[in-house]
Every structure is written in C-alpha cells, then in structure tokens.
Scaffold this active site. Sequence first.
Site, PDB file in Angstrom:
ATOM      1  N   CYS A 297       0.830  -1.195   0.000  1.00 16.37           N
ATOM      2  CA  CYS A 297       0.000   0.000   0.000  1.00 16.37           C
ATOM      3  C   CYS A 297       0.875   1.261   0.000  1.00 16.37           C
ATOM      4  O   CYS A 297       2.024   1.227  -0.463  1.00 16.37           O
ATOM      5  CB  CYS A 297      -0.998   0.008   1.157  1.00 16.37           C
ATOM      6  SG  CYS A 297      -2.407   1.100   0.805  1.00 16.37           S
TER       7      CYS A 297
ATOM      8  N   ASP B 295      -4.010   0.845   9.713  1.00 18.18           N
ATOM      9  CA  ASP B 295      -5.174   1.710   9.851  1.00 18.18           C
ATOM     10  C   ASP B 295      -5.749   1.615  11.253  1.00 18.18           C
ATOM     11  O   ASP B 295      -6.412   2.536  11.716  1.00 18.18           O
ATOM     12  CB  ASP B 295      -6.227   1.333   8.811  1.00 18.18           C
ATOM     13  CG  ASP B 295      -5.859   1.832   7.430  1.00 18.18           C
ATOM     14  OD1 ASP B 295      -6.337   2.912   7.048  1.00 18.18           O
ATOM     15  OD2 ASP B 295      -5.077   1.167   6.749  1.00 18.18           O
TER      16      ASP B 295
END
Length: 310
Positions: free
Chosen positions: A125, A194
């Site tokens: 990512c 996250d």
Amino acid sequence: MSLEKTAEQIKNMEIRGAGKIAREAAAALRDHAESLPKAGLSAFVSEMNRAADILLATRPTAVSLPNAVHLTLAGLSSAETESEARALVKTQADRFVDASTKAVERIAEICASRIADGMTIMTHCNSKAALAGILLAKKQGKNISVIATEVRPWNQGLLTIKTLNDHEIPTTYIVDSAVRTFMKEADLVIVGADAVTVKGAVVNKIGTSQIALAAHEARKNVLVAAETYKFAPKTALGHHIEIEERSTSEVLSPETAAELPFVTVRNPVFDVTPPRYIDVIVTEAGAVPPEAAYTIMKEYLGFNPEQENP
C-alpha cells in the site's frame, strides 16, 4: 475547502491514508469552527458535533479518524463561552496535526535504525509512516532496494513506486498475488496500519495478512509503522472494528457485472493480521511488541476501562 467537501473526498478516497485522513479531519473541524457565525455556545457545540458526525460517517475502519475527531473536540462540552470553545477547537486541532507530523518523523528514525545496509524491504500500500523509514534509510546512505505491491483495485502501490523512484531507490513492482514468490528476496517487511486492536492485531490494507503469513513462513521480520492514535481502545471493551467494503464497480464494471448474474463480487478494503505474525509495532513512543498494545492505549491515549461504557 468546506467540511462537507473534505468528508466527500475522504469517502471517495481522494484523501486516503489513515494519517492523512486524521490530519485532514482535524484541520477541517478547525476551519469549520472558524467559519461559523457567532450564535452562542450551545449552537456552536451542536454544530461542531454535527460536523463530527459527518466526518465519522465517511470511513468506518480507520480508527485514526474518530481518534482525531475525539482529540480535536475533547472538552468542548465543558467550555463556558463560545469564544473559549472556538479557541479550544483550534488549539487542539493544531496540536493534533503537529503531533501527527512529528510522530511520522520519529517513527521514521526508529524504522531506519532497523534497516541495515544492503537490505531489500517489501512494503504494501502507500503508508506515509512506512515509507518515511525507507526514505530516511536511503538518506542515511544505506544501499537498499524495495519490493512494492500493486494493491488492487485502487493501485495505491503506484503512488509508492513513484515516491521511491523520485528518491532513486531501486524498486521491484509486483502484482499482489506474487508476494509469496518474491518473499524469499526480501530481508524485511514494513507496512503501515489503519488500526491496532488491544491484542495487537493490525487492521491494514487488504493483502497485508497474507504478506505477514508469507513472511512468517519465510522467517522474515514484519515491522508495522503506526502512530499511537491508530490504536483502538474500544476493542478492549469488546467492540469490533468494522471492515469496510466498497462498491463492486471498483472490481468489475457495471456492464460486465450485468453479464454475470450468478457472480457475486466482494470488495473488502482491509484485513486483520494476527499479532503472532507481527514482530514489532513502531510508534512515536518507541518500538513495542504487539502484546504491548494495551499499554500504548493506557499511557498515550489515556484509556481507562473503568471510565468507559462498553
């Protein structure tokens, strides 16, 4: 930019990355507070709570967003005047944005110290915190290379390889399904987060868990770069982090989907990596094992289970 526009861009992933979402949310609340006409303390507090709800409804998984909103509006209900309430929001928003930026810098220092000369790092990512450590290692003169994943269906990996290329770091770009094949060429895995649960499980971009599993199998260390405000205290009370699923049109066009009436498309954005596959979580407070997540919540987020309602 209006608060509603910020919320729309977060929801549509024009603003993405847990840290950036958190900083933009805090700044949006600050700017919104400054833009409101004077209407009395009660009306101001009510409007700020409404603004908070708009932001909180955008992305359900990244706990950095509700943590940023909470820290920006903390104590608002105790303000005695409208002027005091406005000043409080501005002060706390600015403090959060500044602390978030400095947190990434500190995380980069710790991550870079764990990157040895000659290493190949696999990343997934487009984590600013994870990338910061890699970029700092390069700046320190270490001869490193990177294996970066594509990250379907949004191709966030393209942002990562552009940044790495701009810093002249040799990079191999691979499709997500090639992770196990290329793990043998990696010396270290660095990813962002996250959310981090009380047990040290890491919620991150879909595909992170299979990378961690492949690394565990290959005996390669997995390092998670995560600011303390990404830890989720409510998981200590039995709350679950909702895993966001986005539109199927991101995977198949509506036209193609219409031709496949017996096919169901699933598009989860995140997955959960068990703590047993994570070697260390690097925060601005230091590098800790996943099992120390509760300590981070207590000492750096002020979590007190006796004062919380499940």
